[in-house]
Design an enzyme around this catalytic site. Structure first.
Site, PDB file in Angstrom:
ATOM      1  N   ARG A 234      64.881  94.680 -41.319  1.00 35.15           N
ATOM      2  CA  ARG A 234      65.057  95.109 -39.938  1.00 35.15           C
ATOM      3  C   ARG A 234      65.646  93.969 -39.120  1.00 35.15           C
ATOM      4  O   ARG A 234      65.271  92.805 -39.272  1.00 35.15           O
ATOM      5  CB  ARG A 234      63.712  95.538 -39.318  1.00 35.15           C
ATOM      6  CG  ARG A 234      63.306  96.968 -39.659  1.00 35.15           C
ATOM      7  CD  ARG A 234      64.249  97.979 -39.025  1.00 35.15           C
ATOM      8  NE  ARG A 234      63.922  99.372 -39.317  1.00 35.15           N
ATOM      9  CZ  ARG A 234      64.436 100.063 -40.310  1.00 35.15           C
ATOM     10  NH1 ARG A 234      65.271  99.485 -41.174  1.00 35.15           N
ATOM     11  NH2 ARG A 234      64.136 101.348 -40.469  1.00 35.15           N
ATOM     12  N   GLU A 263      72.175  97.218 -32.840  1.00 35.82           N
ATOM     13  CA  GLU A 263      73.103  97.913 -33.740  1.00 35.82           C
ATOM     14  C   GLU A 263      73.830  99.035 -33.006  1.00 35.82           C
ATOM     15  O   GLU A 263      73.172  99.877 -32.375  1.00 35.82           O
ATOM     16  CB  GLU A 263      72.347  98.471 -34.954  1.00 35.82           C
ATOM     17  CG  GLU A 263      71.762  97.377 -35.818  1.00 35.82           C
ATOM     18  CD  GLU A 263      71.150  97.889 -37.122  1.00 35.82           C
ATOM     19  OE1 GLU A 263      71.075  99.116 -37.322  1.00 35.82           O
ATOM     20  OE2 GLU A 263      70.761  97.044 -37.954  1.00 35.82           O
ATOM     21  N   HIS A 282      74.336  97.929 -41.991  1.00 39.00           N
ATOM     22  CA  HIS A 282      73.082  98.653 -42.244  1.00 39.00           C
ATOM     23  C   HIS A 282      73.313  99.759 -43.275  1.00 39.00           C
ATOM     24  O   HIS A 282      72.976 100.927 -43.061  1.00 39.00           O
ATOM     25  CB  HIS A 282      72.517  99.246 -40.945  1.00 39.00           C
ATOM     26  CG  HIS A 282      71.030  99.482 -41.003  1.00 39.00           C
ATOM     27  ND1 HIS A 282      70.223  99.448 -39.902  1.00 39.00           N
ATOM     28  CD2 HIS A 282      70.202  99.769 -42.055  1.00 39.00           C
ATOM     29  CE1 HIS A 282      68.969  99.700 -40.251  1.00 39.00           C
ATOM     30  NE2 HIS A 282      68.924  99.892 -41.555  1.00 39.00           N
TER      31      HIS A 282
END
Length: 318
Positions: A234, A263, A282
């Site tokens: 994370r 993000e 990601h």
């Protein structure tokens, strides 16, 4: 007939489970900001969610909502306090993405240690003759790696590290030394001490008040200059400004980042221009095979919940 709202599309293997089930109907909504979401969630019994943030306001509108099934293992994008208050179960795809993420970590580790971009560019740009001038790569054979977090991903990763004959150390206060040793690793209790002797560190822990900015400049300063740190867990666990400084000051060898505090990362994020960091958007779990597994498990968790067969290991403790 139970109504399921699929927030953000998933692999078709998931919705097909509902199509083939006589007791369910579903609707897919792509955009979390779609004004119709507030209306549609009022009438649904269950919902699936990918990466969008599901706020307290939205959850409270789901008067019939009994389960939210995450397409992934993280759940920091769901307001858990509201779920607890409303007695809503939160499920995760606990078994689907471990292999994909573990492979992605090895992909990053090898690309960084072998200076993939630099060596690839040397040939493609016609500079083959300059190969002896390139900085040397490093081996991962015989090196120490610390796996921080020993859930399913960490357990998949250790097998791959041992395949490269690395010495594996594990930091996880919730896992016994006996279990870690059964996988071929060695348990460490003090993270701050352990990082001082590591050649690589891979993070697989949740983001919370205790882990936010856990990897900061003070800790980075204690690491070996050849250390590679990878975060496929994370964003926010590593302080990105501190990491950039550590790389620029040659405090560590390199870094791999699949996740970011914001993000998508802002264009002025210094890591985007740092040649010593290997980035991916990601997508550690974005293999063809994993997307099928995650799609199925996301929806199967909902079905299992209503059938009272959902495994406790796939639910989040609220």
């Amino acid at each position: 007939m139970k109504k399921i709202l699929i927030i953000q599309s998933i692999n078709e293997s998931g919705p097909k489970l509902l199509t083939d089930h006589p007791d369910y109907e579903f609707e897919i909504i792509e955009d979390i900001n779609d004004p119709s979401l507030k209306e549609k969630i009022e009438d649904c019994d269950g919902a699936s969610l990918r990466t969008a943030k599901l706020s307290s306001e939205i959850i409270n509108l789901g008067k019939k909502l009994k389960i939210i099934s995450r397409h992934g293992v993280g759940y920091d994008n769901i307001d858990l306090d509201t779920c607890k208050k409303n007695d809503i179960t939160v499920a995760i795809t606990a078994t689907a993405n471990a292999v994909a993420v573990a492979e992605h970590v090895m992909f990053m580790l090898l690309n960084i240690s072998k200076r993939k971009s630099m060596y690839d560019d040397c040939v493609k740009k016609g500079n083959f003759i300059d190969r002896n001038k390139l900085p040397k790569t490093i081996e991962i054979w015989g090196k120490n790696i610390l796996i921080a977090g020993f859930g399913r991903i960490g357990q998949c990763l250790i097998k791959r590290c041992l395949g490269f004959e690395m010495n594996v150390f594990v930091y996880d206060p919730f896992v016994s030394a006996e279990k870690i040793e059964s996988f071929g690793g060695k348990k460490v209790d003090d993270l701050k001490e352990a990082v001082k002797t590591m050649d690589a560190i891979s993070l697989h822990i949740p983001l919370n008040d205790e882990t936010k900015n856990m990897i900061n400049l003070d800790l980075l300063k204690t690491m070996k200059k050849n250390c590679i740190i990878i975060n496929a867990a994370r964003g926010g666990i590593i302080n990105e400004t501190d990491l950039d400084k550590a790389l620029n000051d040659n405090l560590i060898f390199g870094a791999g980042m699949d996740v970011f505090e914001i993000e998508p990362p802002e264009l002025n994020n210094p890591l985007l221009k740092n040649d010593k960091v290997f980035l991916s958007p990601h997508t550690a779990a974005f293999t063809e095979e994993c997307m099928i597994r995650m799609g199925k498990e996301t929806i199967q968790n909902i079905i299992d919940f209503f059938d009272e067969k959902l495994e406790k290991s796939k639910t989040v403790k609220l």
